[in-house]
Each structure stands twice: as structure tokens, then as C-alpha cells.
Design a protein around this motif. Structure first.
Motif, PDB file in Angstrom:
ATOM      1  N   LEU A 205       0.794  -1.238   0.113  1.00 40.46           N
ATOM      2  CA  LEU A 205      -0.111  -0.307   0.325  1.00 40.46           C
ATOM      3  C   LEU A 205       0.957   0.704  -0.015  1.00 40.46           C
ATOM      4  CD1 LEU A 205      -3.025   0.808  -0.160  1.00 40.46           C
ATOM      5  CD2 LEU A 205      -2.383   0.628   2.577  1.00 40.46           C
ATOM      6  N   ALA A 206       1.897   1.126   0.849  1.00 40.30           N
ATOM      7  CA  ALA A 206       2.800   2.035   0.541  1.00 40.30           C
ATOM      8  C   ALA A 206       3.734   2.456  -0.642  1.00 40.30           C
ATOM      9  CB  ALA A 206       4.041   2.379   2.006  1.00 40.30           C
ATOM     10  N   ILE A 207       3.718   1.282  -1.121  1.00 37.76           N
ATOM     11  CA  ILE A 207       4.544   1.630  -2.569  1.00 37.76           C
ATOM     12  C   ILE A 207       3.372   2.708  -3.645  1.00 37.76           C
ATOM     13  CG2 ILE A 207       4.790   0.517  -4.871  1.00 37.76           C
ATOM     14  CD1 ILE A 207       6.842  -1.490  -2.875  1.00 37.76           C
ATOM     15  N   VAL A 208       1.877   1.642  -4.080  1.00 32.69           N
ATOM     16  CA  VAL A 208       1.170   1.956  -4.589  1.00 32.69           C
ATOM     17  C   VAL A 208       0.667   3.967  -3.710  1.00 32.69           C
ATOM     18  CG1 VAL A 208      -1.773   1.530  -4.834  1.00 32.69           C
ATOM     19  CG2 VAL A 208       0.242   0.187  -4.591  1.00 32.69           C
ATOM     20  N   LEU A 320       9.940   7.663   0.978  1.00 27.28           N
ATOM     21  CA  LEU A 320      10.278   7.247   2.702  1.00 27.28           C
ATOM     22  C   LEU A 320       8.437   7.857   3.538  1.00 27.28           C
ATOM     23  CD1 LEU A 320      13.762   8.109   3.067  1.00 27.28           C
ATOM     24  CD2 LEU A 320      12.409   6.171   2.372  1.00 27.28           C
ATOM     25  N   TRP A 321       8.308   9.746   3.490  1.00 29.38           N
ATOM     26  CA  TRP A 321       7.172   9.409   3.880  1.00 29.38           C
ATOM     27  C   TRP A 321       5.987   8.557   4.063  1.00 29.38           C
ATOM     28  CZ3 TRP A 321       7.539  11.768   8.178  1.00 29.38           C
ATOM     29  CH2 TRP A 321       8.390  13.643   8.272  1.00 29.38           C
ATOM     30  N   ALA A 322       5.641   7.658   2.607  1.00 26.26           N
ATOM     31  CA  ALA A 322       4.824   7.568   2.366  1.00 26.26           C
ATOM     32  C   ALA A 322       5.013   6.077   3.257  1.00 26.26           C
ATOM     33  CB  ALA A 322       4.661   6.657   0.778  1.00 26.26           C
ATOM     34  N   TRP A 323       5.944   5.864   3.261  1.00 28.32           N
ATOM     35  CA  TRP A 323       6.655   4.433   3.976  1.00 28.32           C
ATOM     36  C   TRP A 323       6.596   4.441   5.688  1.00 28.32           C
ATOM     37  CZ3 TRP A 323      12.242   1.856   3.357  1.00 28.32           C
ATOM     38  CH2 TRP A 323      12.639   0.526   3.984  1.00 28.32           C
ATOM     39  N   ILE A 324       6.657   5.070   6.008  1.00 25.13           N
ATOM     40  CA  ILE A 324       6.059   5.663   6.739  1.00 25.13           C
ATOM     41  C   ILE A 324       4.999   5.879   7.672  1.00 25.13           C
ATOM     42  CG2 ILE A 324       6.439   7.247   9.467  1.00 25.13           C
ATOM     43  CD1 ILE A 324       9.147   7.689   7.822  1.00 25.13           C
TER      44      ILE A 324
END
Length: 570
Positions: A205-208, A320-324
Motif C-alpha cells: 500500500l505504501a508503494i501504491v 520514505l514519508w509514504a512508507w512511514i
């Protein structure tokens, strides 16, 4: 210089893709440092409740029954976790010649070392060699990673697989090699076999989300329609279908869908001790503590990283912000939370801090105070804690068990603070790499001191081994062992003995009617809530600081010492 330029490399870059690329000097140093931080004294202290003995007991029952399809706890199917972590423990026990503390913790230690190397590799691909080094050290020296890398839990193994998946996706994107998306989904398959949907949903989901807000919808389609999805499905079903067929009493969905999704979406799961109901902002309080000492530097480093990133580097900052954020939001949806759930964001936190510190050094001395002051504050607080520990009013039972415990903790805290304060000195001079190196040494002193000196002295009230020893001393060959109101996995593991479970007062009374001479392991709080006292005498009570366990037997059983003379419950 070349070290300071973003490294959006292609497959033709022999600096990274040669057969011996992984043998460069910094990777070797990181590997050796990982061995020093995570391997010494893994078996120095007992398995601590609740997670370590539960994982060890499931692995033990797997090995004794030779049934590696279905995890079992106390002989019953355990559907709350897939089996990969238990397989890893079993493999280590076979390698070491026995299932003991080191074998239980070794998968986490090896995963921590491997994940640190992956953080370095990601930093090298996205930014520069200097950022990669800083990020890897920040990751491996943060408190939660140091602790989980030495614990017999699945969190670090899950972090390894999700970080490996992200590394494969980054390489596939940068090098335009869709074939690497197969490795991406294979790594997600391993993550799914470790923690169910927790191993798939946050990362994917973070990547999408990142690709969507970046306007790269074509890449979303290319990723989600990749043949790698079939690889993930095949890896998952290769275990799920045979396991479901082997458990007629458990629904197919329970093994990988219902049980793993409960922690995310359940409103009330009070029957489980693995999860605790917490407010939505729970992780906003735990992550800063778990990311110490770097959480003090994170606000300044993240601000510097975002404002000084240019071109592709800024795009990767957004990732990186999306990942977090995606991971935190996903796990914050549930009222049932554990701090280890979000360990998978620590590589992203470390990369952001590493990039921010690198850019701060470039603009030195503009950001000197923004980095040096937080570092100095960390060392002052740790030193103050070390000085205050012996002066504080300690619990009587702690003092009785080990009068020198407070003194040992104080010594370790002061030594660690000295190391971190030396790191803050290097921040003042603008030598960021030296500052991070020395701070890592300071954190290493703290965690190794805690693991080698302090932790073994806490076994008397953190471990179930003393209670298990009492059970073995009083349990006759044909005597029934009952646990109330839930299982105590540590007793199961250290006695190598299964037990009957009385989940309610009615079940407990039924067991007593059938066998008045049974041996009972019970939570003291639950015993106090019974409507009528049991026709049993207390033989032993553990040293738990809060709600502990007692061992009770039939009248006439003599305890080793009067329970009333031992410390009271906290």
C-alpha cells in the motif's frame, strides 16, 4: 564529489552490480559491527514472557511432532501466526544441536544484521555512499532494533522481508527491470508467511500510495499486474492449502485471513494476551521512545532532508514519508496495538535521518545547533537517569532479589551517556560521520550492558523457569497439570509438558471434581476473583512485579517455603 551525488544507477554500473560488490569495505565493517552488537550473549538470560516462550514452545511442538505444516501450542492449532518464524527457530535449533535460548533468538539477530546491510544498499542506490553508511548505523543503533535484534520474536524477521521487498522494487524501478518485481513479491511472500497480511498490506500500500500521488499510475499497473503476484500467491498457498486440509476443525480463512486481520480490525479481542487495547495515537508515543537516541535528531534531520533534497532525491524523500505514514495509519486503525508492529518503518526513519545529517554537513555550520544540541540533550538525559537510579525509591522486591541491580543499571547508563556525549562533540565540529560512529558505540554499550549484565539478574521475575522448576519438582508422573485462566507458555516450554486449560471458573471446578489431586498453575488475580476458595494449597508463587502466577496442589502438599514470606504482588 561522487559520494555526495544521488545514486540513481543503472544495471550497467559495475560499482554496484559486480559479483563481488557486496564485499566492499563498508559492508564488511557493517557486518562485523552487526556481529558485535547482536550476537554476544543471546543465551545469557531466559526466555521472557509472553512472546519468546510462546514462539519457542510452538517450535518445540513442531519438532517433536514432526508436523511442520500447522503451528501448535499446547497441542492445539495456533492460527494467529503463519509458521515461517517457527521454522526459522527450528532450523537454528537443528544447527546448534538443541532448542534453547540462543536458537530462539538467533533468527532475529541474523535478520537485524541482514536488514542493516539492506538499509545500506538502499541508501547507496537512492542517495550516496555517505548517506548509506549513516542510515545503516542509525538503523542498527536505535533502541528498538538493538532490542528486537536480540529477542525471540518475529518482528525483526518481518522487517527483513519487507525491507528486502522494497529494495527489490527500488532496483526494478531505477534499472527498469520488471523481472525484479518477481523478487519483490517473493519477499512479500516470505513476509506473509511470517506475519500474515501484516507482511503484505503496509508495504504494498505504501508503494501504491507513493506512485499514485506522484502521478505514476502506469507503474502502479505494471507492479500490480506483474507475474510476481502469482509468485506471492503460489508461496502463500503452498503452505495454506495443505495446512487447512490438515485442520478439519479450523476454517480455511482462519489460517491466513481472519486471524491475521483481527489485530487490524477487531474491536474487542480481550481473550488474547498478545494485543493490548490502546488509543489511536499510541504509536506517536512509542515510536519516539523506540527510535532513541535518533528520535531527538529526527525532527531537524527530516526538515533538512525535505528542504535540501533536489530532483530524484526529493521524490525518494516522498516515498520514505509514504512508507512511514501509511504503515502508522494502517496499524493505528485498530485499538489493539503493539510497538513491535511498526518496526518495519525503522529503515525509512534511518534513511531519512541519514540523508538529513548528510545535507546538514554539506551546509555546515548552518545546522550545527540543530544537530549538536539534540545529541547533547540525549547524553545529558541518559547520564541523569544513571545518576538518579540509585537515588530513587526502588521496589522492595527488586532490592531483596538483587541489591546491586540499581548500581549496575546506573553504571551502564553513565557509560553509554559518555559515549553518546562524545558523539555530540563531533556534531559540534561538523564531522557527522564520526558523530554517528561514536553514538553507535555508546548505544552498543547500553544494549550489551543491559543484555549481558542486567537482563540475567531479572530472570527471577521475567522468566517462567523458576515456576517451571517448581512444577517439575511437585508433578507426579500420572498427575494432571491444569492452567487457569490461560496458558503460561514459559511453563510449557521449560517443563516440556502439556497442560489442560481451564478457561473459566466452571471449567476449573469441573477439573477439580474429576481429579481433586491435580496440580494447578493459575494467575493470582484470577484466583482472587473466584466466588469460592479452591480446595488447594499454594505451593509456590513467582516473583512477578504485577499479576503473577501461583502453583497450587492438593491439601497436604508441602511448599518449599511459606508463600506468605515471599514478596507480595505488585
Amino acid at each position: 564529489s561522487e559520494l555526495e551525488r544521488p545514486r540513481t544507477v543503472t544495471s550497467g554500473n559495475r560499482d554496484h552490480d559486480g559479483p563481488l560488490a557486496f564485499l566492499d569495505r563498508e559492508r564488511i565493517l557493517l557486518f562485523v559491527l552487526g556481529l558485535v552488537l547482536f550476537l554476544p550473549g543471546l543465551g545469557r538470560h531466559d526466555l521472557w514472557n509472553p512472546d519468546e516462550p510462546r514462539c519457542a514452545e510452538i517450535a518445540r511442538e513442531m519438532m517433536e511432532s514432526s508436523d511442520f505444516l500447522v503451528p501448535r501450542l499446547n497441542g492445539e492449532a495456533y492460527t494467529q501466526e503463519p509458521p515461517l518464524h517457527f521454522w526459522a527457530i527450528g532450523s537454528m535449533s537443528a544447527l546448534l544441536g538443541g532448542l534453547e535460548e540462543t536458537a530462539v533468538r538467533l533468527p532475529s539477530a541474523l535478520a537485524a544484521i541482514a536488514t542493516s546491510l539492506l538499509v545500506y544498499a538502499i541508501g547507496l542506490r537512492l542517495f550516496s555512499q555517505r548517506v548509506a553508511w549513516l542510515a545503516a548505523l542509525v538503523f542498527m543503533s536505535s533502541y528498538k532494533v538493538l532490542w528486537q535484534g536480540r529477542a525471540g520474536q518475529a518482528g525483526m524477521l518481518l522487517t527483513l522481508w519487507t525491507t528486502l521487498a522494497i529494495y527489490a522494487w527500488i532496483r526494478g524501478t531505477l534499472e527498469d527491470r520488471p523481472g525484479l518485481f518477481l523478487a519483490f513479491f517473493a519477499a512479500l511472500g516470505l513476509a506473509t508467511l511470517t506475519r500474515g497480511w501484516e507482511g503484505l498490506a503496509p508495504t504494498l500500500l505504501a508503494i501504491v500510495v507513493f506512485l499514485s500521488i506522484s502521478g505514476r499510475f502506469r507503474e502502479v499497473r505494471r507492479l500490480t499486474l506483474s507475474p510476481g503476484v502469482l509468485i506471492w500467491l503460489a508461496m502463500t498457498l503452498a503452505w495454506l492449502l495443505p495446512a487447512a486440509a490438515a485442520i478439519e476443525s479450523v476454517r480455511f480463512a482462519d489460517l491466513l485471513v481472519t486471524e491475521p486481520l483481527v489485530p487490524l480490525f477487531s474491536i474487542d479481542w480481550s481473550a488474547s494476551d498478545q494485543w493490548v487495547s490502546k488509543p489511536w495515537h499510541y504509536y506517536l508515543g512509542t515510536v519516539p521512545v523506540d527510535f532513541l537516541p535518533w528520535s531527538f535528531l529526527f525532527p531537524a534531520a527530516a526538515w533538512i532532508a525535505w528542504n535540501r533534497a533536489r530532483g530524484e532525491a526529493r521524490s525518494w524523500m516522498l516515498f520514505l514519508w509514504a512508507w512511514i505514514v501509511v504503515t502508522l495509519c494502517l496499524f493505528s486503525l485498530s485499538p489493539l496495538k503493539r510497538s513491535v508492529n511498526v518496526l518495519t518503518i525503522f529503515p525509512a526513519l534511518a534513511l531519512m535521518v541519514g540523508f538529513g545529517l548528510d545535507r546538514a554537513q554539506e551546509a555546515w555550520p548552518r545546522f550545527k545547533a540543530a544537530t549538536a544540541v539534540p545529541a547533547l540533550l540525549v547524553s545529558v538525559l541518559i547520564a541523569a537517569a544513571g545518576v538518579a537510579v540509585p537515588l530513587l525509591q526502588t521496589r522492595p522486591e527488586l532490592t531483596d532479589l538483587d541489591p546491586g541491580l540499581a548500581r549496575s543499571i546506573a553504571m551502564i547508563l553513565v557509560l553509554g551517556a559518555i559515549g553518546i556525549s562524545l558523539g555530540s562533540r563531533w556534531f559540534w565540529t561538523g564531522n557527522v560521520r564520526a558523530a554517528v560512529d561514536v553514538t553507535t558505540v555508546g548505544m552498543g554499550i547500553l544494549i550489551l550492558g543491559a543484555s549481558l549484565i542486567v537482563a540475567p539478574r531479572l530472570d527471577s521475575f521475567k522468566s517462567a523457569r523458576p515456576l517451571a522448576s517448581q512444577v517439575l519438582a511437585h508433578l507426579d508422573i500420572d498427575q494432571r497439570l491444569v492452567m487457569f485462566p490461560r496458558l503460561e507458555p514459559g511453563v510449557l516450554f521449560y517443563t516440556r509438558h502439556l497442560a489442560d486449560l481451564a478457561g473459566s471458573e466452571g471449567q476449573l471446578l469441573s477439573f477439580l471434581e474429576e481429579d481433586p489431586d491435580l496440580l494447578l498453575v493459575a494467575r493470582r488475580r484470577s484466583l482472587a476473583d473466584l466466588e469460592e476458595p479452591l480446595p488447594l494449597v499454594e505451593i509456590y508463587r513467582d516473583h512477578a512485579l504485577r499479576d503473577g502466577w501461583s502453583l497450587l496442589g492438593p491439601a497436604g502438599t508441602e511448599p518449599d517455603e511459606p508463600p506468605s514470606e515471599r514478596e507480595p504482588d505488585g
